[in-house]
Structures are given as structure tokens and as C-alpha cells.
Design a protein around this motif. Sequence first.
Motif, PDB file in Angstrom:
ATOM      1  N   GLY A   1      -2.455   4.650  -6.602  1.00 29.87           N
ATOM      2  CA  GLY A   1      -3.311   5.829  -6.600  1.00 29.87           C
ATOM      3  C   GLY A   1      -2.607   7.048  -6.028  1.00 29.87           C
TER       4      GLY A   1
ATOM      5  N   VAL B   1      -6.691  13.926 -11.710  1.00 27.86           N
ATOM      6  CA  VAL B   1      -7.688  12.897 -12.039  1.00 27.86           C
ATOM      7  C   VAL B   1      -7.117  11.862 -13.003  1.00 27.86           C
TER       8      VAL B   1
ATOM      9  N   TYR C   1      -6.206   7.871 -12.073  1.00 28.80           N
ATOM     10  CA  TYR C   1      -6.955   6.779 -12.707  1.00 28.80           C
ATOM     11  C   TYR C   1      -6.022   5.894 -13.534  1.00 28.80           C
TER      12      TYR C   1
ATOM     13  N   ILE D   1      -8.940   7.511  -4.910  1.00 24.58           N
ATOM     14  CA  ILE D   1      -9.752   8.231  -5.888  1.00 24.58           C
ATOM     15  C   ILE D   1     -10.942   8.920  -5.241  1.00 24.58           C
TER      16      ILE D   1
ATOM     17  N   HIS E   1     -16.263  10.977 -13.425  1.00 24.50           N
ATOM     18  CA  HIS E   1     -15.401  10.182 -12.562  1.00 24.50           C
ATOM     19  C   HIS E   1     -16.008   8.797 -12.344  1.00 24.50           C
TER      20      HIS E   1
ATOM     21  N   THR F   1     -14.508   5.109 -13.190  1.00 27.38           N
ATOM     22  CA  THR F   1     -14.484   3.987 -12.242  1.00 27.38           C
ATOM     23  C   THR F   1     -15.119   2.756 -12.873  1.00 27.38           C
TER      24      THR F   1
END
Length: 198
Positions: free
Chosen positions: A68, A90, A94, A128, A173, A177
Motif C-alpha cells: 500500500g 488511489v 489499490y 488505504i 473507494h 475495497t
Amino acid sequence: MVPLLVSVIGGYLLGSVPVAVLVARAHGFDPREVGDRNPGFWNVRQRLGWRAAVPVFAGDTLKGTLAGLLGLWAGGTHLTWPAGVSGDSVLPAYLAVAAAMAGHAWPVFAGFRGGRSILAFVGGFAVICPPGFLLGVAALVGVAVVTRSFAIGARTGVFGIPLFQLLFAPVTHVAATGLLMCLIGLRFGQAARTDRPS
């Protein structure tokens, strides 16, 4: 494209480090051949106990966290408090976490026989969305104390992650996830199909 490639390749290589296999082999066995044959924390803990399994817990979580951070760095280190990763960071973040989870599940350094990627996911989520991660840890501890079961607390903390993230981050987001969590579901499905009598 370069930040995305760095995130995916670096994340996959980090995830491919077979921590559970290395720890278990130091104690004379291969976790892929005993118990539930999952090379992860739970299987090692059942064989060796908590103390010997702590390096697996820490190592598998750290793989996701480092991935990450790699993605965050590759994307330009864009953070918004309390939402977590933002802007150009972002997608790389991810992708790096997804790649680390894939590396854990299908590790190039261990014959592509890996685990279910739960701790790699949790470690990556700490980057994140840090406040969502902390709420997950709080839920884990609280439920574990009340039920006197770490397993129940862990499930509550992990499955509650999207709800906790929703308090801080955009729905897009949270949806991303959820896609990461689908990889965990895929691995559990594969394990169930493998264990099914023929």
C-alpha cells in the motif's frame, strides 16, 4: 503507466514472500501439507501456538502495508484526512494491495501455492484508510473480549471494514475495497472446492 506498473509488480513481489512457509519450515513442516493446508497465520498457529505464529501474522500484514505504501508513493503520496488515499494515489494504492493479495494467494516464490490473503488485505487497508483500519482493530478487540474468541473478533473486524470506511471515504473507494474482499472470497471458494470429496 509507470506508477501503475511499479505498484502492480512491486506489490505482487512483496505479496509473494511466503512468510508462513518459511516460519513453518524452520519448525520442520510445510503448512501446505498439514491441517487445512493454508499457508497462513491460522494454520501455523494451530500447529505451533501463538508465540511461534506471531511472525507470520506480522509478516503477512506487513506485506500488504508495504505494498500500500509503495502504491501511495508511486501515485505521488496523495492523502486526505480522514479519508485516506486520494487523488492520483488511489488507483496505484489499490492496485498495489490487490497485487500483494494476488502474490500471497499465488506466490511466485512458493510454487504459486499460497494462502487466502486476509492479512495482506488488512495490512494494505491500513494505508488505504487509516481511521477505518483503526475502527476495525477496535471492533476486533471489543468483540474478542466480549466473546472470548479471537476468531469471532477477527471476522467482525475484517467484515466490518467496508462499513467503517464508509464513515470516512467516498462510496467509490468503499466499492474498490469490496472488490479486494472478493479476492478473499474467491480463495475461500477455491479451498472449499479443493477439499470437497470427489
